[in-house]
Design a protein around this motif. Sequence first.
Motif, PDB file in Angstrom:
ATOM      1  N   MET A  42      56.570  38.589  51.562  1.00 11.84           N
ATOM      2  CA  MET A  42      56.055  37.378  51.677  1.00 11.84           C
ATOM      3  C   MET A  42      55.317  36.758  50.365  1.00 11.84           C
ATOM      4  O   MET A  42      54.363  36.047  50.122  1.00 11.84           O
ATOM      5  CB  MET A  42      54.926  37.021  52.591  1.00 11.84           C
ATOM      6  CG  MET A  42      55.526  37.258  53.910  1.00 11.84           C
ATOM      7  SD  MET A  42      54.647  37.327  55.569  1.00 11.84           S
ATOM      8  CE  MET A  42      54.014  35.791  55.394  1.00 11.84           C
ATOM      9  N   ARG A  45      57.096  32.567  50.886  1.00 14.72           N
ATOM     10  CA  ARG A  45      57.053  32.434  52.569  1.00 14.72           C
ATOM     11  C   ARG A  45      57.200  30.804  52.867  1.00 14.72           C
ATOM     12  O   ARG A  45      57.079  30.153  51.872  1.00 14.72           O
ATOM     13  CB  ARG A  45      56.137  33.021  52.892  1.00 14.72           C
ATOM     14  CG  ARG A  45      54.834  33.285  52.357  1.00 14.72           C
ATOM     15  CD  ARG A  45      53.780  32.023  52.287  1.00 14.72           C
ATOM     16  NE  ARG A  45      53.769  31.513  53.411  1.00 14.72           N
ATOM     17  CZ  ARG A  45      53.498  30.061  53.496  1.00 14.72           C
ATOM     18  NH1 ARG A  45      53.466  29.155  52.473  1.00 14.72           N
ATOM     19  NH2 ARG A  45      53.337  29.389  54.773  1.00 14.72           N
ATOM     20  N   GLY A  46      57.209  30.597  54.082  1.00 12.01           N
ATOM     21  CA  GLY A  46      57.631  29.263  54.611  1.00 12.01           C
ATOM     22  C   GLY A  46      59.162  29.329  54.701  1.00 12.01           C
ATOM     23  O   GLY A  46      59.814  29.592  53.584  1.00 12.01           O
ATOM     24  N   ALA A  47      59.530  28.476  56.033  1.00  6.42           N
ATOM     25  CA  ALA A  47      60.749  28.512  56.164  1.00  6.42           C
ATOM     26  C   ALA A  47      61.715  27.812  55.223  1.00  6.42           C
ATOM     27  O   ALA A  47      62.690  28.480  54.698  1.00  6.42           O
ATOM     28  CB  ALA A  47      61.119  27.926  57.446  1.00  6.42           C
ATOM     29  N   PRO A  48      61.437  26.845  54.618  1.00 10.53           N
ATOM     30  CA  PRO A  48      62.444  26.254  53.644  1.00 10.53           C
ATOM     31  C   PRO A  48      62.494  26.993  52.161  1.00 10.53           C
ATOM     32  O   PRO A  48      63.403  27.198  51.691  1.00 10.53           O
ATOM     33  CB  PRO A  48      61.796  24.669  53.562  1.00 10.53           C
ATOM     34  CG  PRO A  48      61.087  24.528  54.824  1.00 10.53           C
ATOM     35  CD  PRO A  48      60.533  25.732  55.091  1.00 10.53           C
ATOM     36  N   ARG A  88      63.643  38.585  57.237  1.00 11.36           N
ATOM     37  CA  ARG A  88      62.614  37.805  58.192  1.00 11.36           C
ATOM     38  C   ARG A  88      63.589  37.315  59.341  1.00 11.36           C
ATOM     39  O   ARG A  88      64.390  36.373  59.133  1.00 11.36           O
ATOM     40  CB  ARG A  88      61.740  36.947  57.469  1.00 11.36           C
ATOM     41  CG  ARG A  88      60.781  37.649  56.420  1.00 11.36           C
ATOM     42  CD  ARG A  88      59.611  36.805  56.195  1.00 11.36           C
ATOM     43  NE  ARG A  88      58.568  36.564  57.130  1.00 11.36           N
ATOM     44  CZ  ARG A  88      57.750  35.815  57.296  1.00 11.36           C
ATOM     45  NH1 ARG A  88      57.770  34.992  56.237  1.00 11.36           N
ATOM     46  NH2 ARG A  88      56.940  35.752  58.145  1.00 11.36           N
ATOM     47  N   ALA A 164      55.586  26.298  50.773  1.00 11.07           N
ATOM     48  CA  ALA A 164      56.482  26.815  51.700  1.00 11.07           C
ATOM     49  C   ALA A 164      57.743  26.055  51.755  1.00 11.07           C
ATOM     50  O   ALA A 164      58.618  26.239  52.566  1.00 11.07           O
ATOM     51  CB  ALA A 164      55.762  26.645  53.104  1.00 11.07           C
ATOM     52  N   THR A 170      56.209  19.912  54.229  1.00 12.31           N
ATOM     53  CA  THR A 170      56.657  19.266  55.686  1.00 12.31           C
ATOM     54  C   THR A 170      55.460  18.669  56.090  1.00 12.31           C
ATOM     55  O   THR A 170      55.117  17.465  56.086  1.00 12.31           O
ATOM     56  CB  THR A 170      57.411  20.217  56.543  1.00 12.31           C
ATOM     57  OG1 THR A 170      56.815  21.394  56.766  1.00 12.31           O
ATOM     58  CG2 THR A 170      58.781  20.542  55.786  1.00 12.31           C
ATOM     59  N   GLN A 197      47.243  32.108  55.737  1.00  7.05           N
ATOM     60  CA  GLN A 197      47.793  31.042  54.845  1.00  7.05           C
ATOM     61  C   GLN A 197      46.995  29.745  54.841  1.00  7.05           C
ATOM     62  O   GLN A 197      47.101  29.004  53.729  1.00  7.05           O
ATOM     63  CB  GLN A 197      49.239  30.950  55.644  1.00  7.05           C
ATOM     64  CG  GLN A 197      50.074  31.945  55.331  1.00  7.05           C
ATOM     65  CD  GLN A 197      50.092  32.884  56.597  1.00  7.05           C
ATOM     66  OE1 GLN A 197      49.075  33.179  57.269  1.00  7.05           O
ATOM     67  NE2 GLN A 197      51.334  33.433  56.900  1.00  7.05           N
ATOM     68  N   ALA A 237      57.539  24.142  61.089  1.00  2.15           N
ATOM     69  CA  ALA A 237      58.229  24.847  62.056  1.00  2.15           C
ATOM     70  C   ALA A 237      59.127  25.684  61.438  1.00  2.15           C
ATOM     71  O   ALA A 237      59.729  25.799  60.239  1.00  2.15           O
ATOM     72  CB  ALA A 237      59.385  23.712  62.732  1.00  2.15           C
ATOM     73  N   ASP A 238      59.723  26.822  62.152  1.00  8.51           N
ATOM     74  CA  ASP A 238      60.366  27.794  61.559  1.00  8.51           C
ATOM     75  C   ASP A 238      61.709  27.959  62.076  1.00  8.51           C
ATOM     76  O   ASP A 238      62.831  28.220  61.676  1.00  8.51           O
ATOM     77  CB  ASP A 238      59.776  29.445  61.784  1.00  8.51           C
ATOM     78  CG  ASP A 238      58.849  29.604  60.684  1.00  8.51           C
ATOM     79  OD1 ASP A 238      57.635  28.954  60.852  1.00  8.51           O
ATOM     80  OD2 ASP A 238      59.010  30.398  59.601  1.00  8.51           O
ATOM     81  N   ASN A 248      56.730  28.312  65.384  1.00  8.98           N
ATOM     82  CA  ASN A 248      55.894  28.089  64.044  1.00  8.98           C
ATOM     83  C   ASN A 248      55.044  29.319  64.123  1.00  8.98           C
ATOM     84  O   ASN A 248      54.710  30.135  64.887  1.00  8.98           O
ATOM     85  CB  ASN A 248      55.268  26.811  64.008  1.00  8.98           C
ATOM     86  CG  ASN A 248      54.660  26.341  62.651  1.00  8.98           C
ATOM     87  OD1 ASN A 248      55.442  26.500  61.758  1.00  8.98           O
ATOM     88  ND2 ASN A 248      53.490  25.873  62.665  1.00  8.98           N
ATOM     89  N   LYS A 249      54.009  29.280  63.074  1.00  7.78           N
ATOM     90  CA  LYS A 249      53.115  30.405  62.820  1.00  7.78           C
ATOM     91  C   LYS A 249      52.153  30.872  64.267  1.00  7.78           C
ATOM     92  O   LYS A 249      52.009  29.798  64.876  1.00  7.78           O
ATOM     93  CB  LYS A 249      52.127  30.052  61.742  1.00  7.78           C
ATOM     94  CG  LYS A 249      51.156  30.804  61.438  1.00  7.78           C
ATOM     95  CD  LYS A 249      51.578  32.275  61.177  1.00  7.78           C
ATOM     96  CE  LYS A 249      52.593  32.472  60.203  1.00  7.78           C
ATOM     97  NZ  LYS A 249      53.475  33.700  60.222  1.00  7.78           N
ATOM     98  N   PHE A 315      54.685  34.604  64.876  1.00  8.39           N
ATOM     99  CA  PHE A 315      55.173  33.302  65.515  1.00  8.39           C
ATOM    100  C   PHE A 315      55.165  33.133  66.864  1.00  8.39           C
ATOM    101  O   PHE A 315      55.115  34.219  67.569  1.00  8.39           O
ATOM    102  CB  PHE A 315      56.667  32.850  65.022  1.00  8.39           C
ATOM    103  CG  PHE A 315      56.833  33.102  63.453  1.00  8.39           C
ATOM    104  CD1 PHE A 315      56.573  32.169  62.686  1.00  8.39           C
ATOM    105  CD2 PHE A 315      57.307  34.280  62.903  1.00  8.39           C
ATOM    106  CE1 PHE A 315      56.459  32.092  61.182  1.00  8.39           C
ATOM    107  CE2 PHE A 315      57.328  34.428  61.530  1.00  8.39           C
ATOM    108  CZ  PHE A 315      57.071  33.180  60.626  1.00  8.39           C
TER     109      PHE A 315
HETATM  110  O1  MRU Z   1      55.066  33.598  58.069  1.00  8.22           O
HETATM  111  P1  MRU Z   1      54.847  32.339  57.225  1.00  8.22           P
HETATM  112  O2  MRU Z   1      53.794  32.106  56.040  1.00  8.22           O
HETATM  113  O3  MRU Z   1      56.467  32.285  56.353  1.00  8.22           O
HETATM  114  O4  MRU Z   1      55.113  31.347  58.213  1.00  8.22           O
HETATM  115  C1  MRU Z   1      55.218  30.014  57.784  1.00  8.22           C
HETATM  116  C2  MRU Z   1      54.919  28.847  58.981  1.00  8.22           C
HETATM  117  O5  MRU Z   1      54.886  29.480  59.846  1.00  8.22           O
HETATM  118  C3  MRU Z   1      55.323  27.554  58.492  1.00  8.22           C
HETATM  119  O6  MRU Z   1      54.391  26.665  59.352  1.00  8.22           O
HETATM  120  C4  MRU Z   1      56.759  27.315  58.475  1.00  8.22           C
HETATM  121  O7  MRU Z   1      57.471  27.891  57.940  1.00  8.22           O
HETATM  122  C5  MRU Z   1      57.037  25.850  58.001  1.00  8.22           C
HETATM  123  S1  MRU Z   1      56.782  25.804  56.338  1.00  8.22           S
HETATM  124  C6  MRU Z   1      57.363  24.186  55.817  1.00  8.22           C
END
Ligand code: MRU
Length: 352
Positions: A42, A45-48, A88, A164, A170, A197, A237-238, A248-249, A315
């Motif tokens: 991490m 981190r963060g989906a995108p 992940r 993220a 987002t 976070q 969202a993931d 999501n988290k 999540f």
């Molecule tokens: O475990 P993380 O810190 O990667 O989790 C991040 C989240 O849950 C974010 O809300 C999600 O990835 C969206 S990021 C634009």
Amino acid sequence: MLYPVVWREDRVALIDQNRLPREYTQVEIRRSDDMAVAIKTMIVRGAPAIGVAAAYGMYLGAREIDTRDRTAFLERLEAIGQMLRETRPTAVNLFWAIERMLKVAKETPGSVEEVRQILLETAHTVNREDLQTCQAIGDRGLEVLPQTPEKLRLLTHCNAGALATAGYGTALGVVRSAQTANRLERLYADETRPRLQGAKLTTWECLQDGIPVTVITDSMAAHCMKQGMVDAVVVGADRIAANGDTANKIGTYSLALVAKAHDIPFFVAAPRSTVDLSLGDGSQIPIEERDPSEIYQIGNTRLVPVGADFYNPAFDVTPADLITAIVTEVGAFSPDRLCEAFEKDASIAPSP
Ligand code: MRU
């Protein structure tokens, strides 16, 4: 503006998110296996942002493959994709970016060297597109936020900000667009146990950009809503299943339940690359479990007596019926209409 993943001549510079907010440093990544470690631990981190990092990880891997034989090259690139996939499990953007890179490699004619060049260009495109996407999400989100009061008090969970994503964010993209339009009174940031976070990253980002932010512990959200302190909730969202159920988290689900109980709109802001149409509903979304030390210690200090057991899902899944709208770069959709909208208009459907 913050850019967590930057290409620098022949390597990737990642903002080390494990060191924020104590120190701002960048880690330089030259090898695909180091990128896999950076995603797993991490640093990024963060989906995108994970998707962008994985795209560069695929290029770094392509650079490491020492062959001119196309078939052997593609086989080894697939193995590098598999190594990155195993970092992940929940954020679908990781898998989306790897598939996109593999598809480009397979479909690009020419020599291995030519394919490598196209892979680097594709990673740059994934990075650039995500930044544009986030700016569009911010603007689409602003259109659907409540009209009153004029100045909104928004609440968010975790960090779905510039850190993220490729930049802008987002959920925090929506907050940024509200701030630019002079429609933001204040952001409440859940601290987001166990990794904090919200407290560490969202707060740091907001302070960098002059966004007024109040940090609360996760368990304070219901109280704040009952006190009339929150006008809307915006989260990232993931992975979003075809029926709109959203991973999501951890803690997002309880936040959505509490928002519903107080009749407060609950928005999910995410790029279309987070939508996984192959999954019918949220029960099929793989949920990452992380090390129990995230719960029993803070820094190097152990809080919980030895002898207890732990459960640490990173999540949770918020059912679609708790979500007011899913805000994407092509518009905001009622979760139960998301799939239908993509079916009706193929030009807006998520695709690599
Ligand atoms: O475990 P993380 O810190 O990667 O989790 C991040 C989240 O849950 C974010 O809300 C999600 O990835 C969206 S990021 C634009």
